[in-house]
Design a protein around this motif. Structure first.
Motif, mmCIF file in Angstrom:
data_model
loop_
_atom_site.group_PDB
_atom_site.id
_atom_site.type_symbol
_atom_site.label_atom_id
_atom_site.label_comp_id
_atom_site.label_asym_id
_atom_site.label_seq_id
_atom_site.Cartn_x
_atom_site.Cartn_y
_atom_site.Cartn_z
ATOM 1 N N THR A 5 -4.495 -6.538 13.615
ATOM 2 C CA THR A 5 -5.568 -5.804 12.773
ATOM 3 C C THR A 5 -4.729 -4.973 11.544
ATOM 4 O O THR A 5 -4.363 -4.018 12.315
ATOM 5 C CB THR A 5 -6.693 -4.717 12.440
ATOM 6 N N PRO A 6 -4.214 -6.065 10.640
ATOM 7 C CA PRO A 6 -2.890 -4.570 9.895
ATOM 8 C C PRO A 6 -3.529 -2.953 9.657
ATOM 9 O O PRO A 6 -4.979 -3.196 8.741
ATOM 10 C CB PRO A 6 -2.970 -5.644 8.955
ATOM 11 N N LEU A 7 -2.737 -2.651 9.368
ATOM 12 C CA LEU A 7 -3.322 -0.735 9.041
ATOM 13 C C LEU A 7 -3.297 -0.816 7.339
ATOM 14 O O LEU A 7 -2.190 -1.114 6.878
ATOM 15 C CB LEU A 7 -2.212 0.028 9.570
ATOM 16 N N SER A 8 -4.455 -0.627 6.705
ATOM 17 C CA SER A 8 -3.952 -0.375 5.631
ATOM 18 C C SER A 8 -3.306 0.673 5.363
ATOM 19 O O SER A 8 -3.720 2.263 5.519
ATOM 20 C CB SER A 8 -5.401 -0.126 4.963
ATOM 21 N N GLY A 9 -2.584 0.101 4.101
ATOM 22 C CA GLY A 9 -1.534 1.137 3.578
ATOM 23 C C GLY A 9 0.009 1.474 4.321
ATOM 24 O O GLY A 9 0.662 2.541 3.714
ATOM 25 N N PHE A 10 -0.716 0.429 5.051
ATOM 26 C CA PHE A 10 1.522 1.053 5.396
ATOM 27 C C PHE A 10 1.609 -0.787 5.542
ATOM 28 O O PHE A 10 2.188 -1.566 6.358
ATOM 29 C CB PHE A 10 1.461 1.295 7.433
ATOM 30 N N PRO A 11 2.893 -1.149 4.696
ATOM 31 C CA PRO A 11 3.782 -2.027 4.644
ATOM 32 C C PRO A 11 4.885 -2.583 5.379
ATOM 33 O O PRO A 11 5.287 -2.393 5.710
ATOM 34 C CB PRO A 11 3.785 -2.052 2.597
ATOM 35 N N GLU A 12 4.496 -4.142 5.364
ATOM 36 C CA GLU A 12 5.153 -4.501 5.966
ATOM 37 C C GLU A 12 5.888 -5.647 5.559
ATOM 38 O O GLU A 12 5.001 -7.005 4.987
ATOM 39 C CB GLU A 12 4.897 -5.027 7.419
ATOM 40 N N TRP A 13 6.648 -6.146 4.887
ATOM 41 C CA TRP A 13 7.779 -7.529 4.589
ATOM 42 C C TRP A 13 8.014 -8.638 5.191
ATOM 43 O O TRP A 13 8.559 -8.431 5.790
ATOM 44 C CB TRP A 13 8.244 -7.395 3.533
ATOM 45 N N ASP A 122 -3.904 -0.453 -5.231
ATOM 46 C CA ASP A 122 -2.402 -1.525 -5.509
ATOM 47 C C ASP A 122 -1.401 -0.851 -6.042
ATOM 48 O O ASP A 122 -1.616 0.621 -6.758
ATOM 49 C CB ASP A 122 -3.224 -2.040 -6.742
ATOM 50 N N GLY A 123 0.062 -1.035 -5.098
ATOM 51 C CA GLY A 123 0.938 -0.341 -5.388
ATOM 52 C C GLY A 123 0.414 0.807 -4.997
ATOM 53 O O GLY A 123 1.918 2.312 -4.840
ATOM 54 N N ARG A 124 -0.384 1.525 -4.159
ATOM 55 C CA ARG A 124 -0.304 2.692 -3.698
ATOM 56 C C ARG A 124 -0.384 2.825 -1.901
ATOM 57 O O ARG A 124 -1.433 2.108 -1.446
ATOM 58 C CB ARG A 124 -1.282 4.036 -4.011
ATOM 59 N N PHE A 125 0.375 3.874 -1.260
ATOM 60 C CA PHE A 125 0.719 3.110 -0.025
ATOM 61 C C PHE A 125 0.527 4.663 0.640
ATOM 62 O O PHE A 125 0.645 5.800 0.499
ATOM 63 C CB PHE A 125 1.374 2.423 1.235
ATOM 64 N N ARG A 126 0.722 4.800 2.067
ATOM 65 C CA ARG A 126 0.004 6.453 2.894
ATOM 66 C C ARG A 126 1.957 5.871 3.178
ATOM 67 O O ARG A 126 2.250 7.132 4.113
ATOM 68 C CB ARG A 126 -0.442 5.859 3.975
ATOM 69 N N GLU A 127 2.041 5.107 3.947
ATOM 70 C CA GLU A 127 3.921 5.173 3.508
ATOM 71 C C GLU A 127 4.764 4.290 2.952
ATOM 72 O O GLU A 127 4.327 3.021 3.005
ATOM 73 C CB GLU A 127 3.678 4.388 5.566
ATOM 74 N N PHE A 128 5.473 4.519 2.405
ATOM 75 C CA PHE A 128 6.317 4.108 1.590
ATOM 76 C C PHE A 128 7.700 4.891 1.241
ATOM 77 O O PHE A 128 8.007 5.672 1.831
ATOM 78 C CB PHE A 128 5.577 4.428 0.249
ATOM 79 N N VAL A 129 8.887 3.681 0.596
ATOM 80 C CA VAL A 129 9.882 4.037 0.628
ATOM 81 C C VAL A 129 10.397 4.958 -0.932
ATOM 82 O O VAL A 129 9.610 3.765 -2.289
ATOM 83 C CB VAL A 129 11.000 2.760 0.398
ATOM 84 N N GLN A 130 10.800 5.922 -1.291
ATOM 85 C CA GLN A 130 10.801 6.283 -2.328
ATOM 86 C C GLN A 130 13.102 6.276 -2.692
ATOM 87 O O GLN A 130 13.431 6.792 -1.789
ATOM 88 C CB GLN A 130 10.710 8.299 -2.584
ATOM 89 N N ALA A 131 13.123 6.297 -3.978
ATOM 90 C CA ALA A 131 14.565 6.442 -4.185
ATOM 91 C C ALA A 131 14.604 7.620 -5.330
ATOM 92 O O ALA A 131 14.518 7.603 -6.062
ATOM 93 C CB ALA A 131 15.358 5.479 -4.121
#
Length: 450
Positions: A5-13, A122-131
Motif C-alpha cells: 500500500t502506498p504511503l501517503s505523503g511520500f511521493p514516488e515518480w 494536494d501539493g503538500r508532502f511529508r517527504e519532499f525536495v526543496q531548492a
C-alpha cells in the motif's frame, strides 16, 4: 507477498515523472550557478532543540531513534536528533560551524530532501525536495541583496516556461512596513498581528479581524486598518502612496520599509516586468524575518498556494559574538512537479534514456551487438542491447514499449552494412557505427509542453 500500500505523503515518480523532476532541478541549478551561487549539502538530521528553537511545533518533526532503545524511555530533547523539516535551520548551523572557511557574502544554493509531519494534501508532502538560495553576510548585509534574490528566482522559474510551466507571480512585502504601520496605529504585539494576517487566505478577513481583537489586542478600528493595509497590492510605486495615505502619521521604521519596498518594485519593473508584485497581505508568520518577505504562486493555479517563499533574516545565524544576516528563498520542488504532472502540463518525450536498441540476431552473435553498443556509447549515444535473440519483430515491439525510437541491426556478414530503423516512421537505412547519430531531438529524452 501482498500488494504493498502506498504511503501517503511520500511521493514516488514513474520514470517519465522523474525525468520532469530532473529537468526542473537541472534548470534551477544552472540558473543559480550562473549567478555565482555555490552548491552545498548538509546532513539530514539536527539536534531536536535546534530544530524547535524558532517556533516550529514538535508535531511536524520526525524524531530519529534507535529501534533498540528502551521502550517507553523519555528522550532527552537536547540529545535527540530529528530529520530537518526545511533547509534554513541546517544552513544557519552550517554557517556558524564553517564561518572561518567561507568568504562573505556567502552565496549558497542547496537542493535536498526534507521531512515534515503534516497532513498530506494536494501539493503538500511529508517527504519532499526543496531548492534554496541564500546570501549571508558577516555582521551586515546590504539591502540590494533583498532586491537581487527574488529576481534570480524570477529568472530561474521563467526559464521553465519553455517546457510548459505556467508563469509565476512573486508577491513581496517588507516587514518594516508592516511593523511600522502597526506600531503607528498603536498595536505593540506585532508578532501576533503578523501571525493573524498570515492566515488571511486560509480563514478570511472576518475571522482574521476576530483574531486581531482576541490575540493581538486590537480594537475594531485597528483591526479594520490592518485589513485595509493587507488589501493593498500593485506592481508600481502607487502602492507606496496608498500605504502612506492609509497610515496618516509616518514613522522612521515605516519610511525605511517603504523606501526598501519601492526600490524592489522599481528594479523588478525593469528586470522582471509583471512578475514581481507588491502585496501587503504577505506576512510570513515566522518570527525570524526582519525585512523583505516573498511568496510565489503559479498563475492559474493559485489554489496550490506558494511554491516559493522566503525573506530577509538578521538573527537566524548567530553565536552570540557574531551575527550572520541573510536573505533567502526556497522552492518547493515536489509541490511544483506534482502539479505539473497531475495537471498534464508537461511531458517527457520518452521514459528511458536509450535512443537505440541494438538487435541480437542469435545469442552466439551477442558479442557483435555488444560491440556496436559500446562504440555508440563511446560517441555519447545512449544505447541498450535487446534482452533476447527473439524474432526481429518482437525486438522492435520491445523497443516500442520502451519508447526507444531506433533499432540497430548488425550485419550478419563481413562487407554488408549495418542498418538502423526509425520505428516511428518505418524508415530503414544503412548505417556506419562510427558516423551515424540520431538527431539532437532524439538523442536524449526531452521535457516539453504536453
Amino acid at each position: 507477498m501482498a500488494r504493498p500500500t502506498p504511503l501517503s505523503g511520500f511521493p514516488e515518480w514513474l520514470p517519465d515523472g522523474r525525468l520532469v523532476e530532473q529537468h526542473v532541478l537541472d534548470v534551477l541549478r544552472r540558473t543559480f550557478e550562473l549567478h555565482g551561487f555555490a552548491g552545498i549539502e548538509t546532513r539530514a538530521v539536527e539536534p531536536l532543540d535546534q530544530l524547535l528553537r524558532k517556533g516550529e511545533t514538535s508535531k511536524e518533526v520526525y524524531v530519529l531513534r534507535r529501534l533498540q532503545e528502551e521502550a517507553g524511555a523519555e528522550p532527552d530533547r537536547a540529545g535527540t536528533l530529528g530529520l530537518h523539516f526545511d533547509l534554513t535551520v541546517p544552513f544557519a548551523r552550517y554557517v556558524l560551524e564553517n564561518a572561518g572557511h567561507l568568504a562573505f557574502p556567502f552565496r549558497r544554493y542547496q537542493i535536498q530532501k526534507v521531512w515534515r509531519g503534516e497532513r498530506p494534501q494536494d501539493g503538500r508532502f511529508r517527504e519532499f525536495v526543496q531548492a534554496d538560495i541564500d546570501v549571508v553576510g558577516a555582521g551586515a548585509l546590504p539591502y540590494h541583496y533583498e532586491v537581487e534574490l527574488p529576481l534570480v528566482m524570477a529568472e530561474a522559474l521563467g526559464a521553465l516556461r519553455e517546457i510548459g510551466v505556467p508563469p509565476v507571480r512573486i508577491l513581496v512585502n517588507n516587514r518594516k512596513v508592516a511593523e511600522g504601520f502597526y506600531r503607528g496605529i498603536g498595536l505593540t504585539d506585532v508578532e501576533a498581528v503578523l501571525r493573524s494576517i498570515d492566515k488571511l487566505d486560509k480563514i478570511g478577513p472576518d475571522a482574521v479581524a476576530a483574531l486581531l481583537v482576541a490575540e493581538a489586542g486590537a480594537d475594531e478600528a485597528q483591526a479594520r486598518a490592518c485589513l485595509e493595509l493587507a488589501s493593498i497590492s500593485g506592481s508600481d510605486e502607487t502602492v507606496i502612496d496608498r500605504v502612506r495615505a492609509l497610515s496618516g502619521e509616518s514613522n522612521e521604521l515605516l519610511e525605511e520599509g517603504l523606501a526598501e519596498l519601492g526600490a524592489l518594485i522599481r528594479a523588478a519593473a525593469v528586470r522582471a516586468p509583471g512578475v514581481v508584485v507588491a502585496d501587503l497581505r504577505i506576512a510570513r508568520g515566522l518570527d525570524y524575518y526582519t525585512g523583505s518577505v516573498y511568496e510565489t504562486v503559479l498563475v492559474g493555479h493559485e489554489q496550490l498556494g506558494s511554491i516559493c517563499s522566503g525573506g530577509r533574516y538578521d538573527t537566524l545565524a548567530s553565536d552570540g559574538a557574531n551575527t550572520y544576516p541573510g536573505v533567502g528563498l526556497s522552492i518547493g520542488v515536489s509541490r511544483l512537479v506534482s502539479r505539473l504532472l497531475s495537471s498534464g502540463l508537461v511531458r517527457a518525450t520518452r521514459s528511458v534514456p536509450s535512443a537505440v536498441l541494438v538487435a541480437v540476431s542469435n545469442e552466439d552473435a551477442r558479442d557483435r551487438s555488444d560491440a556496436v553498443a559500446a562504440t555508440l556509447r563511446g560517441r555519447g549515444i545512449p544505447v541498450e542491447v535487446a534482452p533476447s535473440a527473439a524474432k526481429f519483430g518482437k525486438q522492435i515491439r520491445h523497443a516500442d514499449r520502451r519508447g526507444i525510437p531506433f533499432v540497430w541491426f548488425p550485419a550478419d556478414e563481413p562487407g554488408v552494412p549495418d542498418q538502423v530503423k526509425d520505428i516511428r516512421s518505418g524508415e530503414q537505412v544503412d548505417a556506419d557505427v562510427s558516423t551515424w547519430a540520431p538527431s539532437q531531438d532524439d538523442l536524449w529524452p526531452r521535457v516539453v509542453p504536453a
